[in-house]
Write a protein that holds these residues in place. Structure first.
Motif, mmCIF file in Angstrom:
data_model
loop_
_atom_site.group_PDB
_atom_site.id
_atom_site.type_symbol
_atom_site.label_atom_id
_atom_site.label_comp_id
_atom_site.label_asym_id
_atom_site.label_seq_id
_atom_site.Cartn_x
_atom_site.Cartn_y
_atom_site.Cartn_z
ATOM 1 N N ILE A 144 -19.485 4.052 -7.771
ATOM 2 C CA ILE A 144 -19.582 2.620 -7.734
ATOM 3 C C ILE A 144 -18.194 1.986 -7.541
ATOM 4 C CG2 ILE A 144 -19.645 2.771 -10.176
ATOM 5 C CD1 ILE A 144 -20.236 -0.018 -10.243
ATOM 6 N N VAL A 165 -15.647 -0.286 -5.738
ATOM 7 C CA VAL A 165 -14.962 -1.149 -4.564
ATOM 8 C C VAL A 165 -14.932 -2.657 -5.175
ATOM 9 C CG1 VAL A 165 -15.932 -2.247 -2.329
ATOM 10 C CG2 VAL A 165 -16.508 0.448 -2.839
ATOM 11 N N VAL A 166 -13.796 -3.191 -4.797
ATOM 12 C CA VAL A 166 -13.604 -4.195 -5.438
ATOM 13 C C VAL A 166 -13.481 -5.409 -4.225
ATOM 14 C CG1 VAL A 166 -11.898 -5.826 -6.550
ATOM 15 C CG2 VAL A 166 -12.142 -3.514 -7.105
ATOM 16 N N SER A 185 -1.892 -3.819 -8.918
ATOM 17 C CA SER A 185 -2.000 -2.650 -9.967
ATOM 18 C C SER A 185 -3.139 -1.818 -9.382
ATOM 19 C CB SER A 185 -2.215 -2.707 -11.267
ATOM 20 O OG SER A 185 -2.361 -1.726 -12.189
ATOM 21 N N LEU A 186 -4.464 -2.276 -9.056
ATOM 22 C CA LEU A 186 -5.444 -1.443 -8.345
ATOM 23 C C LEU A 186 -5.090 -0.803 -7.433
ATOM 24 C CD1 LEU A 186 -8.467 -3.688 -9.425
ATOM 25 C CD2 LEU A 186 -7.773 -1.517 -10.657
ATOM 26 N N ALA A 192 -9.308 2.875 -6.412
ATOM 27 C CA ALA A 192 -10.544 1.965 -5.848
ATOM 28 C C ALA A 192 -10.226 1.695 -4.625
ATOM 29 C CB ALA A 192 -10.542 0.674 -7.080
ATOM 30 N N LEU A 193 -11.303 1.151 -3.961
ATOM 31 C CA LEU A 193 -11.350 0.381 -2.650
ATOM 32 C C LEU A 193 -11.190 -0.862 -2.723
ATOM 33 C CD1 LEU A 193 -13.631 3.093 -0.647
ATOM 34 C CD2 LEU A 193 -11.071 2.869 -0.462
ATOM 35 N N LEU A 194 -10.549 -1.968 -2.140
ATOM 36 C CA LEU A 194 -10.471 -3.245 -1.885
ATOM 37 C C LEU A 194 -10.554 -3.761 -0.694
ATOM 38 C CD1 LEU A 194 -8.257 -1.870 -4.283
ATOM 39 C CD2 LEU A 194 -7.986 -4.375 -4.670
#
Length: 213
Positions: A144, A165-166, A185-186, A192-194
Motif C-alpha cells: 500500500i 503511494v502518496v 521528509s518522505l 514511499a512513492l510520491l
C-alpha cells in the motif's frame, strides 16, 4: 521491476499499480476536517478524481474516520492532543470535535462509499493502529491532513512492509509549511512513492478492466 532472490522489487508507480495487490486508502475526508483546511474544495476535487479512477479500475477502497471519545473515556494522549489543537490550557475546556454521532464526524457526502467499500474508525493518527486495516490488506494480499495523520500512516505502512503511494495534490493540510516538510521528509526517506492525481489516475486508466465484445 527489479528481481533478487526470487523476489519482485517494485521501483516505480507502474510496478506497484497491479489491481490484485493495490488498495486506495482515503484518509479522514470528514465534514469537520475538510471545512477546516485551507484548500478543502481543491482537495475534495482531487480525492474524488482519484476515487472515481480507482472504482473504474476495481481497486479495493478503504475509508478512515477520526473519532473522538467522550471526555469520560479520553486518555492522556487524547487530552494532550485536544488541548494542543484547541489551544486550551485545561482538560475542562476540551470539546471533543469528532464524537461518533456529531455532524463533523461523518465522511463528506460526495464520497458516497459503496457497499463493496469499508470504513474504519480510529482514535490515532496512523490508520493502521487500532483498526482492522492491516489485517484486511494482508488478507487481500495487498502489498500500500499530511502533516498530522497521513505522514504517520505512510511511515507506519512502510514499517509493516507495504509500499505507500502518496498522491501529493490530494493531501490537505492545516499548516502549509509543516505539510511541505512532511512531503520533503518522505521524499528523502525513499520508502514511499510520491505522485500527483493526474499521473496516478493515468495508471488506473491503464488497468481498467476491459469488457468483452
Amino acid at each position: 521491476m527489479r528481481q533478487a532472490f526470487g523476489l519482485d522489487i517494485p521501483q516505480t508507480l507502474d510496478d506497484v499499480c497491479d489491481p490484485a495487490r493495490l488498495a486506495l486508502v482515503v484518509y479522514d475526508m470528514q465534514v469537520g476536517i475538510v471545512k477546516q483546511i485551507e484548500n478543502g474544495q481543491q482537495i475534495t476535487d482531487r480525492v474524488l478524481q482519484v476515487l472515481e479512477a480507482a472504482r473504474k479500475a476495481r481497486i479495493r477502497v478503504f475509508f478512515t474516520r477520526h473519532m473522538s471519545l467522550p471526555k469520560e473515556l479520553m486518555g492522556v494522549f487524547q487530552f494532550r492532543v485536544a488541548m494542543a489543537w484547541q489551544r486550551v490550557n485545561s482538560a475542562d475546556e476540551v470539546k471533543p470535535w469528532f464524537l461518533r454521532d456529531s455532524p463533523g464526524f461523518h465522511l463528506i457526502p460526495e464520497l458516497n462509499p459503496l457497499p463493496s467499500e469499508a470504513i474504519f474508525d480510529k482514535i490515532t493518527m496512523s490508520a493502521f493502529e487500532g483498526t482492522p486495516l492491516n489485517i484486511a490488506l494482508r488478507d487481500c494480499g495487498v502489498g500500500i491532513a499530511m502533516e498530522i495523520g497521513m505522514e504517520p500512516t505512510v511511515r507506519h505502512g512502510a514499517d509493516l512492509g507495504y509500499i505507500p503511494v502518496v498522491v501529493k495534490d490530494a493531501c490537505g493540510f492545516g499548516h502549509r509549511d509543516a505539510a511541505a516538510r512532511s512531503i520533503a521528509s518522505l521524499e528523502f526517506a525513499g520508502d514511499a512513492l510520491l505522485t500527483n492525481a493526474d499521473t496516478f489516475c493515468a495508471q488506473f486508466g491503464r488497468i481498467v478492466p476491459q469488457t468483452a465484445g
